[in-house]
Design a protein around this motif. Structure first.
Motif, PDB file in Angstrom:
ATOM      1  N   UNK A 189       0.811  -1.213   0.000  1.00 39.04           N
ATOM      2  CA  UNK A 189       0.000   0.000   0.000  1.00 39.04           C
ATOM      3  C   UNK A 189       0.849   1.270   0.000  1.00 39.04           C
ATOM      4  N   UNK A 190       2.020   1.211   0.628  1.00 38.91           N
ATOM      5  CA  UNK A 190       2.927   2.362   0.585  1.00 38.91           C
ATOM      6  C   UNK A 190       3.341   2.635  -0.852  1.00 38.91           C
ATOM      7  N   UNK A 191       3.468   1.555  -1.625  1.00 40.37           N
ATOM      8  CA  UNK A 191       3.843   1.687  -3.033  1.00 40.37           C
ATOM      9  C   UNK A 191       2.842   2.494  -3.825  1.00 40.37           C
ATOM     10  N   UNK A 192       1.567   2.399  -3.451  1.00 40.76           N
ATOM     11  CA  UNK A 192       0.539   3.185  -4.127  1.00 40.76           C
ATOM     12  C   UNK A 192       0.815   4.669  -3.910  1.00 40.76           C
ATOM     13  N   UNK A 193       1.113   5.047  -2.698  1.00 41.67           N
ATOM     14  CA  UNK A 193       1.382   6.458  -2.389  1.00 41.67           C
ATOM     15  C   UNK A 193       2.605   6.927  -3.172  1.00 41.67           C
ATOM     16  N   UNK A 194       3.672   6.165  -3.096  1.00 39.03           N
ATOM     17  CA  UNK A 194       4.902   6.515  -3.800  1.00 39.03           C
ATOM     18  C   UNK A 194       4.651   6.594  -5.306  1.00 39.03           C
ATOM     19  N   UNK A 195       4.004   5.572  -5.851  1.00 37.61           N
ATOM     20  CA  UNK A 195       3.739   5.519  -7.287  1.00 37.61           C
ATOM     21  C   UNK A 195       2.894   6.701  -7.739  1.00 37.61           C
ATOM     22  N   UNK A 196       1.858   7.023  -6.999  1.00 33.71           N
ATOM     23  CA  UNK A 196       1.000   8.132  -7.385  1.00 33.71           C
ATOM     24  C   UNK A 196       1.741   9.477  -7.303  1.00 33.71           C
ATOM     25  N   UNK A 197       2.679   9.581  -6.388  1.00 30.41           N
ATOM     26  CA  UNK A 197       3.501  10.803  -6.326  1.00 30.41           C
ATOM     27  C   UNK A 197       4.350  10.942  -7.584  1.00 30.41           C
ATOM     28  N   UNK A 198       4.940   9.844  -8.010  1.00 34.51           N
ATOM     29  CA  UNK A 198       5.752   9.859  -9.226  1.00 34.51           C
ATOM     30  C   UNK A 198       4.879  10.174 -10.444  1.00 34.51           C
ATOM     31  N   UNK A 199       3.711   9.545 -10.501  1.00 34.64           N
ATOM     32  CA  UNK A 199       2.776   9.799 -11.599  1.00 34.64           C
ATOM     33  C   UNK A 199       2.377  11.272 -11.614  1.00 34.64           C
ATOM     34  N   UNK A 200       2.036  11.807 -10.449  1.00 34.18           N
ATOM     35  CA  UNK A 200       1.645  13.212 -10.366  1.00 34.18           C
ATOM     36  C   UNK A 200       2.761  14.142 -10.807  1.00 34.18           C
ATOM     37  N   UNK A 201       3.975  13.868 -10.371  1.00 31.96           N
ATOM     38  CA  UNK A 201       5.116  14.701 -10.754  1.00 31.96           C
ATOM     39  C   UNK A 201       5.357  14.643 -12.261  1.00 31.96           C
ATOM     40  N   UNK A 202       5.150  13.474 -12.833  1.00 30.32           N
ATOM     41  CA  UNK A 202       5.321  13.317 -14.275  1.00 30.32           C
ATOM     42  C   UNK A 202       4.281  14.128 -15.034  1.00 30.32           C
ATOM     43  N   UNK A 203       3.027  14.043 -14.600  1.00 30.96           N
ATOM     44  CA  UNK A 203       1.983  14.827 -15.256  1.00 30.96           C
ATOM     45  C   UNK A 203       2.218  16.326 -15.062  1.00 30.96           C
ATOM     46  N   UNK A 204       2.665  16.737 -13.888  1.00 27.84           N
ATOM     47  CA  UNK A 204       2.946  18.150 -13.651  1.00 27.84           C
ATOM     48  C   UNK A 204       4.062  18.627 -14.578  1.00 27.84           C
TER      49      UNK A 204
END
Length: 175
Positions: free
Chosen positions: A20-35
């Motif tokens: 579940x921690x991976x979801x948080x980390x992954x979504x942060x990376x995804x968000x940074x990529x989209x930004x």
């Protein structure tokens, strides 16, 4: 470019595996990529998912929550939603929340820019110095470079060109 639906599939794999921690980390990376791509809507969606998972796992005042919160604050700042950015950064100790380099950069840069907007140049300068020290201690070269740039920009905007030049000249990063 990875389709957004594929990103959801990857999230599902984290959840199925109990990471579940991976979801948080992954979504942060995804968000940074989209930004970085300029897609603030998709960046916001990714950060919202990360925040939701962090709340479910550890609550709103946890270190895990701070990771996406720092990055979401950067998004708010970029959208000129200053109050929302300040609210997300309030009562978050950036330096003690070692998640990964991108959230540290987002936290230090965004908070320093908010301080600068409020006229607190000395405080912003101190915060960037603290971040630079932290980056040096952990060998985060990319963070060191970003914060050096931010410190130089701050000094230049305050009319302290000679200090900015000296900071650049004396930096081990520019040798």
């Amino acid at each position: 470019i990875v389709p957004f639906s594929t990103l959801g599939w990857q999230n599902d794999r984290f959840i199925e595996g109990g990471a579940f921690y991976g979801v948080v980390f992954h979504q942060c990376i995804v968000g940074a990529t989209f930004l970085a791509r300029g897609d603030t809507r998709l960046a916001q969606e990714a950060y919202e998912r990360a925040l939701q998972m962090a709340v479910e796992l550890h609550g709103e005042h946890s270190a895990l929550y701070s990771m996406p919160a720092l990055m979401f604050a950067e998004l708010y700042y970029e959208r000129n939603q200053i109050n929302q950015a300040e609210e997300l950064l309030a009562q978050r100790d950036i330096a003690s929340q070692l998640g990964f380099v991108d959230n540290l950069i987002a936290g230090f840069v965004t908070r320093s820019r908010l301080l600068r907007l409020r006229g607190s140049i000395t405080e912003a300068e101190g915060l960037l110095g603290e971040g630079s020290w932290l980056a040096e201690q952990y060998g985060f070269t990319r963070m060191q470079v970003v914060l050096l740039h931010e410190r130089i920009q701050l000094l230049l905007s305050a009319g302290r060109g000679k200090e900015a030049h000296l900071l650049f000249k004396e930096s081990a990063l520019t040798a």
